[in-house]
Scaffold this motif. Structure first.
Motif, PDB file in Angstrom:
ATOM      1  N   PRO A 136       0.840  -1.325   0.101  1.00  0.00           N
ATOM      2  CA  PRO A 136       0.038  -0.239  -0.078  1.00  0.00           C
ATOM      3  C   PRO A 136       0.953   1.327   0.015  1.00  0.00           C
ATOM      4  O   PRO A 136       1.949   1.168   0.675  1.00  0.00           O
ATOM      5  N   PRO A 137       0.533   2.394  -0.461  1.00  0.00           N
ATOM      6  CA  PRO A 137       1.127   3.558  -0.657  1.00  0.00           C
ATOM      7  C   PRO A 137       1.152   4.299   0.854  1.00  0.00           C
ATOM      8  O   PRO A 137       0.200   3.897   1.543  1.00  0.00           O
ATOM      9  N   LYS A 138       2.397   4.970   0.903  1.00  0.00           N
ATOM     10  CA  LYS A 138       2.380   5.591   2.326  1.00  0.00           C
ATOM     11  C   LYS A 138       1.394   6.706   2.354  1.00  0.00           C
ATOM     12  O   LYS A 138       1.555   7.661   1.472  1.00  0.00           O
ATOM     13  N   THR A 139       0.770   7.021   3.300  1.00  0.00           N
ATOM     14  CA  THR A 139      -0.364   8.170   3.228  1.00  0.00           C
ATOM     15  C   THR A 139       0.076   8.912   4.457  1.00  0.00           C
ATOM     16  O   THR A 139      -0.615  10.208   4.675  1.00  0.00           O
ATOM     17  N   GLY A 140       0.765   8.767   5.407  1.00  0.00           N
ATOM     18  CA  GLY A 140       0.942   9.368   6.655  1.00  0.00           C
ATOM     19  C   GLY A 140       1.767  10.732   6.541  1.00  0.00           C
ATOM     20  O   GLY A 140       2.256  10.983   5.304  1.00  0.00           O
ATOM     21  N   PRO A 145       4.885  13.198   6.191  1.00  0.00           N
ATOM     22  CA  PRO A 145       6.287  12.768   6.109  1.00  0.00           C
ATOM     23  C   PRO A 145       6.905  12.941   7.157  1.00  0.00           C
ATOM     24  O   PRO A 145       6.775  13.955   7.916  1.00  0.00           O
ATOM     25  N   GLY A 146       7.874  11.979   7.566  1.00  0.00           N
ATOM     26  CA  GLY A 146       8.785  12.187   8.673  1.00  0.00           C
ATOM     27  C   GLY A 146       8.313  11.494   9.972  1.00  0.00           C
ATOM     28  O   GLY A 146       9.070  11.774  11.048  1.00  0.00           O
ATOM     29  N   THR A 147       7.137  11.133  10.149  1.00  0.00           N
ATOM     30  CA  THR A 147       6.465  10.547  11.327  1.00  0.00           C
ATOM     31  C   THR A 147       6.396   9.240  11.323  1.00  0.00           C
ATOM     32  O   THR A 147       5.923   8.557  12.415  1.00  0.00           O
ATOM     33  N   GLU A 148       6.577   8.566  10.132  1.00  0.00           N
ATOM     34  CA  GLU A 148       6.417   6.957  10.198  1.00  0.00           C
ATOM     35  C   GLU A 148       4.996   6.516  10.579  1.00  0.00           C
ATOM     36  O   GLU A 148       4.566   5.241  10.713  1.00  0.00           O
ATOM     37  N   ASN A 149       4.091   7.458  10.592  1.00  0.00           N
ATOM     38  CA  ASN A 149       2.693   7.211  10.519  1.00  0.00           C
ATOM     39  C   ASN A 149       1.970   7.064   9.109  1.00  0.00           C
ATOM     40  O   ASN A 149       2.102   7.632   8.337  1.00  0.00           O
TER      41      ASN A 149
END
Length: 62
Positions: free
Chosen positions: A52-56, A58-62
């Motif tokens: 899945p794409p990262k949607t959090g 940036p820089g928070t690893e969420n």
């Protein structure tokens, strides 16, 4: 053929990560645009690898 796509996806993900990291702390509109291009490339590579794409944020690893 599937393994080639996986390598290609991994390369895109890695290159996008590097580009995002290089520009994410810049204040100029150009830096923000390049950081977004990096995020887009990283997510394109993740999708090619079936992740899945990262949607959090940036820089928070969420």
């Amino acid at each position: 053929m599937e393994s080639i796509m996986s390598v290609k996806g991994q390369i895109k993900e890695a290159a996008g990560y590097v580009k995002e990291e290089a520009f994410e702390n810049g204040d100029s509109p150009e830096a923000k645009r390049k950081a977004q291009e990096g995020r887009d490339l990283r997510n394109e590579g993740r999708i090619e690898d079936g992740k899945p794409p990262k949607t959090g944020t940036p820089g928070t690893e969420n």
